[in-house]
Design a protein around this motif. Sequence first.
Motif, PDB file in Angstrom:
ATOM      1  N   PRO A  46       0.449  -1.226  -0.054  1.00 30.11           N
ATOM      2  CA  PRO A  46       0.066  -0.176   0.069  1.00 30.11           C
ATOM      3  C   PRO A  46       0.572   1.145   0.056  1.00 30.11           C
ATOM      4  O   PRO A  46       0.073   2.536  -0.177  1.00 30.11           O
ATOM      5  CB  PRO A  46      -0.763  -0.646   0.758  1.00 30.11           C
ATOM      6  CG  PRO A  46      -0.594  -1.609   2.139  1.00 30.11           C
ATOM      7  CD  PRO A  46       0.961  -2.101   1.547  1.00 30.11           C
ATOM      8  N   GLY A  47       2.587   1.154   0.445  1.00 37.50           N
ATOM      9  CA  GLY A  47       2.740   2.609   0.321  1.00 37.50           C
ATOM     10  C   GLY A  47       3.854   2.951  -1.443  1.00 37.50           C
ATOM     11  O   GLY A  47       4.313   3.491  -1.546  1.00 37.50           O
ATOM     12  N   ILE A  48       3.037   1.947  -2.174  1.00 42.10           N
ATOM     13  CA  ILE A  48       3.774   2.482  -2.969  1.00 42.10           C
ATOM     14  C   ILE A  48       3.397   3.970  -3.542  1.00 42.10           C
ATOM     15  O   ILE A  48       1.704   3.827  -3.203  1.00 42.10           O
ATOM     16  CB  ILE A  48       3.259   1.878  -4.753  1.00 42.10           C
ATOM     17  CG1 ILE A  48       3.792   0.268  -4.021  1.00 42.10           C
ATOM     18  CG2 ILE A  48       3.541   2.223  -5.760  1.00 42.10           C
ATOM     19  CD1 ILE A  48       3.661  -0.712  -4.818  1.00 42.10           C
ATOM     20  N   GLU A  49       4.280   4.733  -4.170  1.00 40.79           N
ATOM     21  CA  GLU A  49       4.035   5.760  -4.754  1.00 40.79           C
ATOM     22  C   GLU A  49       3.571   6.052  -6.327  1.00 40.79           C
ATOM     23  O   GLU A  49       2.283   6.578  -6.040  1.00 40.79           O
ATOM     24  CB  GLU A  49       5.399   6.826  -5.096  1.00 40.79           C
ATOM     25  CG  GLU A  49       4.655   8.391  -4.931  1.00 40.79           C
ATOM     26  CD  GLU A  49       5.725   9.229  -4.772  1.00 40.79           C
ATOM     27  OE1 GLU A  49       6.144  10.521  -5.875  1.00 40.79           O
ATOM     28  OE2 GLU A  49       7.203   8.794  -3.978  1.00 40.79           O
ATOM     29  N   ASN A  50       3.767   5.367  -6.429  1.00 33.93           N
ATOM     30  CA  ASN A  50       3.833   5.458  -7.966  1.00 33.93           C
ATOM     31  C   ASN A  50       4.544   4.230  -8.854  1.00 33.93           C
ATOM     32  O   ASN A  50       5.328   3.760  -8.603  1.00 33.93           O
ATOM     33  CB  ASN A  50       3.621   6.967  -9.243  1.00 33.93           C
ATOM     34  CG  ASN A  50       3.407   8.300  -8.866  1.00 33.93           C
ATOM     35  OD1 ASN A  50       1.883   8.356  -9.148  1.00 33.93           O
ATOM     36  ND2 ASN A  50       4.315   8.572  -8.402  1.00 33.93           N
ATOM     37  N   ILE A  51       3.078   3.747  -9.914  1.00 34.73           N
ATOM     38  CA  ILE A  51       3.402   2.372 -11.174  1.00 34.73           C
ATOM     39  C   ILE A  51       3.301   3.353 -12.518  1.00 34.73           C
ATOM     40  O   ILE A  51       1.691   3.814 -13.297  1.00 34.73           O
ATOM     41  CB  ILE A  51       2.270   1.298 -10.681  1.00 34.73           C
ATOM     42  CG1 ILE A  51       3.004   0.784  -9.661  1.00 34.73           C
ATOM     43  CG2 ILE A  51       2.831   0.804 -11.992  1.00 34.73           C
ATOM     44  CD1 ILE A  51       1.942  -0.162  -9.503  1.00 34.73           C
ATOM     45  N   TYR A  52       4.314   3.021 -13.176  1.00 31.32           N
ATOM     46  CA  TYR A  52       4.463   3.202 -14.841  1.00 31.32           C
ATOM     47  C   TYR A  52       4.213   2.383 -15.466  1.00 31.32           C
ATOM     48  O   TYR A  52       5.122   1.775 -15.789  1.00 31.32           O
ATOM     49  CB  TYR A  52       5.700   4.678 -15.175  1.00 31.32           C
ATOM     50  CG  TYR A  52       6.106   5.938 -14.493  1.00 31.32           C
ATOM     51  CD1 TYR A  52       4.518   7.331 -14.258  1.00 31.32           C
ATOM     52  CD2 TYR A  52       6.685   6.114 -12.875  1.00 31.32           C
ATOM     53  CE1 TYR A  52       5.224   8.103 -13.618  1.00 31.32           C
ATOM     54  CE2 TYR A  52       6.607   6.545 -12.114  1.00 31.32           C
ATOM     55  CZ  TYR A  52       5.659   7.572 -12.516  1.00 31.32           C
ATOM     56  OH  TYR A  52       6.267   8.950 -11.713  1.00 31.32           O
ATOM     57  N   ILE A  53       3.750   2.383 -16.699  1.00 31.32           N
ATOM     58  CA  ILE A  53       3.739   1.278 -16.674  1.00 31.32           C
ATOM     59  C   ILE A  53       3.611   1.765 -18.739  1.00 31.32           C
ATOM     60  O   ILE A  53       3.172   2.463 -19.098  1.00 31.32           O
ATOM     61  CB  ILE A  53       2.082   0.264 -16.965  1.00 31.32           C
ATOM     62  CG1 ILE A  53       2.072  -1.051 -17.829  1.00 31.32           C
ATOM     63  CG2 ILE A  53       1.139   1.046 -17.258  1.00 31.32           C
ATOM     64  CD1 ILE A  53       1.319  -2.037 -17.095  1.00 31.32           C
ATOM     65  N   LEU A  54       4.605   0.870 -19.050  1.00 32.52           N
ATOM     66  CA  LEU A  54       4.954   1.453 -21.051  1.00 32.52           C
ATOM     67  C   LEU A  54       3.552   0.037 -21.649  1.00 32.52           C
ATOM     68  O   LEU A  54       3.598  -0.744 -21.593  1.00 32.52           O
ATOM     69  CB  LEU A  54       6.439   0.420 -21.484  1.00 32.52           C
ATOM     70  CG  LEU A  54       7.010   0.706 -22.333  1.00 32.52           C
ATOM     71  CD1 LEU A  54       7.090   2.635 -22.404  1.00 32.52           C
ATOM     72  CD2 LEU A  54       8.125   0.173 -22.857  1.00 32.52           C
ATOM     73  N   ILE A  55       3.153   1.222 -22.497  1.00 28.76           N
ATOM     74  CA  ILE A  55       1.862   0.835 -22.975  1.00 28.76           C
ATOM     75  C   ILE A  55       1.827   1.136 -24.505  1.00 28.76           C
ATOM     76  O   ILE A  55       1.473   2.603 -24.789  1.00 28.76           O
ATOM     77  CB  ILE A  55       0.584   1.195 -22.897  1.00 28.76           C
ATOM     78  CG1 ILE A  55       0.334   0.708 -21.330  1.00 28.76           C
ATOM     79  CG2 ILE A  55      -0.643   0.537 -23.919  1.00 28.76           C
ATOM     80  CD1 ILE A  55      -1.054   1.050 -20.527  1.00 28.76           C
ATOM     81  N   ARG A  56       1.540   0.271 -25.659  1.00 30.06           N
ATOM     82  CA  ARG A  56       1.491   0.947 -27.456  1.00 30.06           C
ATOM     83  C   ARG A  56       0.151   1.017 -27.839  1.00 30.06           C
ATOM     84  O   ARG A  56      -0.514   0.224 -26.707  1.00 30.06           O
ATOM     85  CB  ARG A  56       2.343   0.044 -28.148  1.00 30.06           C
ATOM     86  CG  ARG A  56       2.042  -1.874 -28.006  1.00 30.06           C
ATOM     87  CD  ARG A  56       2.652  -2.836 -29.154  1.00 30.06           C
ATOM     88  NE  ARG A  56       1.973  -3.952 -28.684  1.00 30.06           N
ATOM     89  CZ  ARG A  56       1.263  -4.350 -29.909  1.00 30.06           C
ATOM     90  NH1 ARG A  56       1.863  -3.825 -30.517  1.00 30.06           N
ATOM     91  NH2 ARG A  56       1.129  -4.995 -29.763  1.00 30.06           N
ATOM     92  N   ASN A  57       0.510   2.072 -28.569  1.00 27.87           N
ATOM     93  CA  ASN A  57      -0.626   1.781 -29.232  1.00 27.87           C
ATOM     94  C   ASN A  57      -1.230   1.012 -30.168  1.00 27.87           C
ATOM     95  O   ASN A  57      -0.403  -0.005 -30.518  1.00 27.87           O
ATOM     96  CB  ASN A  57      -1.566   2.875 -29.782  1.00 27.87           C
ATOM     97  CG  ASN A  57      -0.910   4.748 -29.058  1.00 27.87           C
ATOM     98  OD1 ASN A  57      -1.192   4.543 -28.235  1.00 27.87           O
ATOM     99  ND2 ASN A  57       0.044   5.517 -30.089  1.00 27.87           N
ATOM    100  N   LYS A  58      -2.659   0.088 -30.100  1.00 25.66           N
ATOM    101  CA  LYS A  58      -2.442  -0.728 -30.147  1.00 25.66           C
ATOM    102  C   LYS A  58      -3.834  -0.867 -31.096  1.00 25.66           C
ATOM    103  O   LYS A  58      -5.107  -0.767 -30.278  1.00 25.66           O
ATOM    104  CB  LYS A  58      -2.787  -2.080 -29.687  1.00 25.66           C
ATOM    105  CG  LYS A  58      -3.170  -3.316 -29.834  1.00 25.66           C
ATOM    106  CD  LYS A  58      -2.948  -4.614 -28.318  1.00 25.66           C
ATOM    107  CE  LYS A  58      -3.073  -5.953 -29.415  1.00 25.66           C
ATOM    108  NZ  LYS A  58      -2.181  -7.025 -28.249  1.00 25.66           N
ATOM    109  N   ASN A  59      -4.709  -1.433 -32.305  1.00 24.47           N
ATOM    110  CA  ASN A  59      -5.950  -1.611 -32.922  1.00 24.47           C
ATOM    111  C   ASN A  59      -7.123  -0.194 -32.915  1.00 24.47           C
ATOM    112  O   ASN A  59      -7.634  -0.568 -32.221  1.00 24.47           O
ATOM    113  CB  ASN A  59      -6.963  -2.636 -31.477  1.00 24.47           C
ATOM    114  CG  ASN A  59      -5.904  -4.086 -31.815  1.00 24.47           C
ATOM    115  OD1 ASN A  59      -5.618  -4.353 -32.931  1.00 24.47           O
ATOM    116  ND2 ASN A  59      -5.632  -5.003 -31.411  1.00 24.47           N
ATOM    117  N   ASN A  60      -5.851   0.954 -32.810  1.00 23.49           N
ATOM    118  CA  ASN A  60      -6.526   2.475 -33.353  1.00 23.49           C
ATOM    119  C   ASN A  60      -7.108   2.932 -31.409  1.00 23.49           C
ATOM    120  O   ASN A  60      -8.051   3.576 -31.736  1.00 23.49           O
ATOM    121  CB  ASN A  60      -7.317   2.875 -34.259  1.00 23.49           C
ATOM    122  CG  ASN A  60      -7.253   2.141 -35.371  1.00 23.49           C
ATOM    123  OD1 ASN A  60      -6.175   2.581 -36.083  1.00 23.49           O
ATOM    124  ND2 ASN A  60      -7.780   1.854 -35.956  1.00 23.49           N
TER     125      ASN A  60
END
Length: 506
Positions: A46-60
């Motif tokens: 619960p103490g996590i500050e931020n999660i960044y997730i790498l996401i690509r554009n897909k199927n428009n």
Amino acid sequence: MRLYELMLEQKVTPLQHFYEGANILITGGTGFLGKILLNKLFTSCPGIENIYILIRNKNNKDVHTRVEEIFDDPIFNAMKKVAPKFRHQFQGIAGDCMLPGLGLSQEDRKLLIQRVNIVFHMAATVRFDEKLKVAMQINVKAARDIMLLCSEMKQLKSILHVSTAYTQCPLRQIDEKFYPPPSNSENLILLTECTPENLLESMTPLLLGKWPNTYTFTKAVAEDIIKTYGKNLPVGMFRPGIVISTYRDPVCGWIDNFYGPTGAIAGAGTGVIRTLRCDPRAVANMVPVDLCVNSIIAATWDISQRHKMINLEKDIPVYNFCTSKCNQLTWGDFTTKTTKYGLMYPTIKALWYLCYANTPNKLLHMLSIFFLHYVPATIFDVICMCLGKKPRLLNTYKKIHRFMRVIEYFSMRQWDFQTDNVRNLWQRLSDKDKDIFFFDMTQLDWDLFLQQYFRGIRQYLLHDPLDTIPQALVRWNRLYWLHQCIKVLVFILSAHIAWLIFSRFF
């Protein structure tokens, strides 16, 4: 001082303390493993500050839309209650492992360099028959780009690269160490960048050598990238076995793909697959995805602890997360148990009665394919054409047989995996961490797990809710008697043909 007081007040565990205030980057977060990792981090740290997730554009669909789709999955329902403000801690970062530099914008790259403490690199193409150029880009060059990005991070505490237990599959004994790559990694990157795709495809069998497919080959090359670019960085490598459904967290039996043995069981449960070339005595190196993720979370903490140790030279730790030698399951046991649960929880979508067997002999396997797959499929398609419908079963079997040839390499062999680092890591955890982040494979109840696994395939992949079981049992009973009648007819026809041949010549 604030963290220590927080530990006293909330009684957080050492693992939870490690993730307190952390900014985390995840690649591959939209995949099977990634979803369970996200769920576990939000619910148990619960103490996590931020999660960044790498996401690509897909199927428009843009990054924002794909982020929303991730959390539409029902496995996140419980998480939304435990951590209702999770969206404030989550940010999608536009990126693509197929592009140079991960396709990151200058602004996003600067943000990650300045803020990220922990990196989980799980992005990979898991298609065994992927073209070498694509597999090299995603599995190898993206790993290099991640390591280069990490080398610039100002507050980095730990990097974990997810590989596979089968990177060294030409060997039989696989220890928790680095091995020489199949070929020089930088030369291979240059070769795949400069060689025309058609020429590269013709060269692929020669380049693979003893490796059975582009997946294991490129993952083995990626390990050399981690070793080369990970010097002086807090990095570790995680090698899981065949990852299948959840054991208990966040729900029992959840799975979202047909890879590996899951496709075989789904095919057998619907009466489509009736034979698989498999050694029933070989150990099935399968691991539940939630135990795998728990071990990943713990290993990331362990990597940081090891890096803090004052040594002149720090070896990059390797973690083989595989079945325990004192609690193993053979492919024969796997087939027996899943068949039992297939009969207990039949699906209403079954085309035929469950009639499935392991056939290690190649000739018998090919004969089984001909008589149990192709002959019925041909009859079915002929009937469809007579009724004015499009024939489809033969084409379906062609795809199934390609899948069966891919997994045959792994179902006909056995490896001895050393797991000392994982076992020692488990022993070092506090009792509370062992409860929250359970991953001890010696305690896995295979009967319970495989029962949940089959129910999960039925419910989440075949989209057949458990409340249809009474209807399915009625249908199953009809298919059983139809199956027996067909067997009798085939026996009578075979006996008649044999009698005609015998009477003609004798």
